[in-house]
Enzyme design. Structure first.
Site, mmCIF file in Angstrom:
data_model
loop_
_atom_site.group_PDB
_atom_site.id
_atom_site.type_symbol
_atom_site.label_atom_id
_atom_site.label_comp_id
_atom_site.label_asym_id
_atom_site.label_seq_id
_atom_site.Cartn_x
_atom_site.Cartn_y
_atom_site.Cartn_z
ATOM 1 N N LYS A 1 -5.168 -9.706 -8.483
ATOM 2 C CA LYS A 1 -4.777 -8.909 -9.653
ATOM 3 C C LYS A 1 -3.606 -9.566 -10.377
ATOM 4 O O LYS A 1 -3.580 -9.643 -11.612
ATOM 5 C CB LYS A 1 -4.427 -7.478 -9.215
ATOM 6 C CG LYS A 1 -5.667 -6.686 -8.825
ATOM 7 C CD LYS A 1 -5.370 -5.380 -8.109
ATOM 8 C CE LYS A 1 -6.694 -4.791 -7.599
ATOM 9 N NZ LYS A 1 -6.515 -3.594 -6.762
ATOM 10 N N ASP B 1 -6.361 2.762 -12.537
ATOM 11 C CA ASP B 1 -7.511 2.836 -11.622
ATOM 12 C C ASP B 1 -8.400 4.038 -11.958
ATOM 13 O O ASP B 1 -9.517 4.141 -11.465
ATOM 14 C CB ASP B 1 -7.029 3.002 -10.171
ATOM 15 C CG ASP B 1 -6.896 1.674 -9.437
ATOM 16 O OD1 ASP B 1 -7.576 0.715 -9.828
ATOM 17 O OD2 ASP B 1 -6.132 1.625 -8.456
ATOM 18 N N GLN C 1 -2.206 -0.135 -4.032
ATOM 19 C CA GLN C 1 -3.338 -0.706 -3.297
ATOM 20 C C GLN C 1 -3.687 0.204 -2.115
ATOM 21 O O GLN C 1 -2.839 0.488 -1.275
ATOM 22 C CB GLN C 1 -2.970 -2.120 -2.819
ATOM 23 C CG GLN C 1 -4.129 -2.907 -2.272
ATOM 24 C CD GLN C 1 -5.216 -3.195 -3.311
ATOM 25 O OE1 GLN C 1 -4.928 -3.573 -4.438
ATOM 26 N NE2 GLN C 1 -6.456 -2.973 -2.929
#
Ligand code: NDP
Length: 279
Positions: free
Chosen positions: A52, A119, A96
């Site tokens: 990322k 997300d 994460q």
């Protein structure tokens, strides 16, 4: 012989489009900023976070990694999120997952500002997806839709079968196909005759996490096959949920693993972060 839905090439194309829009935004004094929180030292999570960060650098974003020890308390983690929620240079925040125990994934997702939830896991964003009034889509289903769009494949009027009903892939995937006028069936581990349902699919999306579960006898000839799965086979080789070698000759389009849906996920994260920054 199926046409390959090349996620690697499509993702590179999307990243270059995001990079161009980022350059334009920077001229207005805005640099999109993504904060990635990593708790503990899980090797797979470390690889995802590095990928990322690399993608952020490529498109011209500011990125910040907040690496916390596995001993971090829930309160400490929530206070990090709170601080990021208030920062004007950070437009997207992601944590994460999974978090090391006993940290609570759900509490952290709930603490991220919905406007910075790139997300799209926050309940507010999930609700917006249900309503069809979304700003962000979860990256993996969004990546699948983008692959279909760019190949000129429309779900409208098609029978779509999604295998898997997780909150991050299966359920939003089904909703997006529904919004685009597919007739959608969602299968899961309690579906009695999975093969019979799959055989009806014009568009089949496998998001299960079982190596080569979808076999050639489960396919309607000419179906579009999208393989979200990322598994290791008996030899430790990366493979999807679809028995690619035997399914590919029957399909009209198919995503490979690797190089299909995987690269699209990070490309869509870049797209969401750009959107969050106003680009
Ligand atoms: P989950 O484990 O959360 O969900 C798996 C789903 O598959 C569940 O709904 C489960 O049913 C269903 N399932 C399990 N076994 C069967 C079976 N034998 N028949 C039918 N359905 C079954 O996984 P995720 O959705 O998070 O991920 C799915 C796969 O996609 C994984 O391989 C993951 O690594 C991969 N993935 C890939 C991404 C990418 O970027 N390419 C991103 C995210 C995930 P039930 O609900 O009944 O338990």
């Amino acid at each position: 012989m199926a046409i390959i839905l090349d996620g690697k090439a499509t993702a590179a194309q999307i990243r270059s489009e995001v990079a161009a829009k980022t350059a334009a935004l920077k001229e207005k004094g805005i640099t999109p900023g993504l904060a990635v929180i990593l708790v503990g030292d899980d090797p797979a999570s470390r690889i995802y976070v590095n990928n990322k960060k690399k993608a952020c650098a490529e498109v011209g974003f500011y990125s910040e990694e907040i690496a916390l020890p596995a001993t971090t308390t829930q309160e400490e983690l929530l206070s990090v999120v709170d601080e990021l929620n208030h920062r004007t240079d950070i437009h997207g925040i992601l944590c994460q997952l999974p978090l090391p125990k006993p940290l609570d994934d759900k509490a952290v997702i709930a603490a991220i500002s919905p406007e910075k939830d790139v997300d799209a896991f926050h309940a507010v964003n999930v609700g917006r997806i249900m309503l069809g009034e979304y700003r962000f889509l979860p990256c993996t289903p969004a990546g699948v839709m983008e692959l279909l769009h760019r190949a000129g494949i429309s779900p409208a009027g098609k029978t779509c079968v999604v295998v898997g009903r997780s909150n991050i892939v299966g359920k939003p995937m089904a909703m997006l196909l529904l919004h685009e006028n597919g007739t959608v069936t969602v299968c899961h581990s309690r579906t009695p005759d999975l093969a019979a349902v799959c055989r009806q699919a014009d568009i089949l999306v496998a998001a299960v996490g079982r190596a080569r579960l979808i076999t050639a006898d489960m396919l309607k000839p000419g179906a579009v096959v999208v393989d979200v799965g990322m598994n290791r086979d008996e030899n430790g080789k990366l493979c999807g949920d679809v028995d690619y070698d035997n399914v590919e000759p029957l399909a009209s389009y198919i995503t490979p693993v690797p190089g299909g849906v995987g690269p699209m996920t990070i490309a869509m994260l870049m797209q969401n972060t750009l959107t969050a920054a106003g680009g």
